[in-house]
Design an enzyme around this catalytic site. Structure first.
Site, PDB file in Angstrom:
ATOM      1  N   CYS A  12       0.860  -1.265   0.014  1.00 31.05           N
ATOM      2  CA  CYS A  12       0.103  -0.070   0.000  1.00 31.05           C
ATOM      3  C   CYS A  12       0.783   1.297  -0.160  1.00 31.05           C
ATOM      4  CB  CYS A  12      -1.047  -0.040   1.209  1.00 31.05           C
ATOM      5  SG  CYS A  12      -1.896   1.490   1.381  1.00 31.05           S
ATOM      6  N   GLY A  36       0.536   9.660   8.874  1.00 28.19           N
ATOM      7  CA  GLY A  36       0.687   9.284  10.369  1.00 28.19           C
ATOM      8  C   GLY A  36       1.739   8.299  10.488  1.00 28.19           C
ATOM      9  N   CYS A 108      -6.069  -2.973   7.326  1.00 28.64           N
ATOM     10  CA  CYS A 108      -7.017  -2.052   7.662  1.00 28.64           C
ATOM     11  C   CYS A 108      -8.255  -1.843   6.821  1.00 28.64           C
ATOM     12  CB  CYS A 108      -6.291  -0.314   7.728  1.00 28.64           C
ATOM     13  SG  CYS A 108      -5.832   0.033   6.094  1.00 28.64           S
TER      14      CYS A 108
END
Length: 263
Positions: A12, A36, A108
């Site tokens: 990703c 983040g 996720c």
């Protein structure tokens, strides 16, 4: 590929966050892309280096070895150095997210068991086979090699009178080889699809290798480039369950040198 245990977060980062999204930001005149991740970008003169987070317990550089030095001056990691609760407080104050919001874990975008996702959403071809001991004895069958990974002991659904571990997954036959824990250790690793963040391996340095996120660092005895995109890594001490498809990431002190996919 069948028989591999991939790392979706690394793919990703390479293809989406720092591939498509980074490219989109640069093409549209944005100055930076901020994410983040917990990591440090250190500038020394006109060079940029990726280094571990200021709080190593939250360090996520394992997932970022796919970055290039040419990208680092356009990337920001604003959460680095900010305690988690402080970050939540800031986000809550600014109306970005509730203070008690959950964290993403594992994959996720897969809220359910990843095995169900592979079978139902991706509709993969299930490759069944046998559980086989290292002496060649068939002791049971399994429900598909996508449900298992190297080093696994629990959840096999068989009993043999002693602890056994997955030591090999045969992507051609679908058979899973079971052995003792001692069979899981190796000192030699070949990685392919190598990315070196700053373009080269430094000379005469002391290197450490991480073979999965959360694992200890293993000291490398030797790193040898093989062609243009592979490295042979020889470790000082044997590592447990070096898993094809996962990544081996190379460090020099706190600096990330690069890494690749374990073959």
């Amino acid at each position: 590929s069948y028989g591999r245990t991939p790392n979706p977060c690394i793919m990703c980062n390479k293809n989406i966050k720092f591939g498509y999204l980074y490219g989109l930001a640069m093409e549209n005149g944005f100055d930076y892309l901020a994410t983040g991740h917990y990591a440090t970008i250190n500038q020394v003169s006109d060079r940029y280096y990726l280094e571990k987070a200021s709080d190593e317990t939250r360090d996520q550089t394992y997932f970022l070895y796919v970055l290039m030095e040419s990208q680092l001056d356009k990337i920001l990691f604003p959460l680095n150095g900010i305690p988690k609760e402080k970050a939540r407080e800031i986000c809550n104050t600014e109306g970005l997210m509730p203070r008690n919001s959950g964290e993403s874990r594992e994959i996720c975008f897969v809220p359910d068991d990843y095995r169900n996702y592979l079978e139902s959403d991706l509709n993969i071809k299930v490759k069944n086979g046998n559980f086989i001991t290292k002496t060649g004895k068939i002791i049971g069958t399994h429900e598909g090699i996508h449900r298992y990974t190297l080093g696994q002991r629990k959840g096999l659904g068989i009993t043999v009178g002693k602890p056994v571990f997955i030591t090999h997954i045969d992507e051609n036959t679908g058979d899973i080889i079971l052995g003792d824990e001692e069979d899981l250790f190796t000192k030699e690793i070949i990685v392919k699809n190598v990315n070196l963040i700053n373009g080269t391996l430094p000379n005469n340095e002391r290197f450490y290798v991480k073979i999965r996120y959360g694992s200890m660092n293993y000291e490398a005895a030797e790193l040898k480039l093989m062609g243009t995109d592979s490295i042979m890594i020889k470790l000082q001490e044997p590592a447990r369950a070096v898993t094809p498809g996962q990544s081996a990431v190379i460090y020099c002190g706190s600096r990330v040198i690069g890494g690749g996919t374990i073959k």
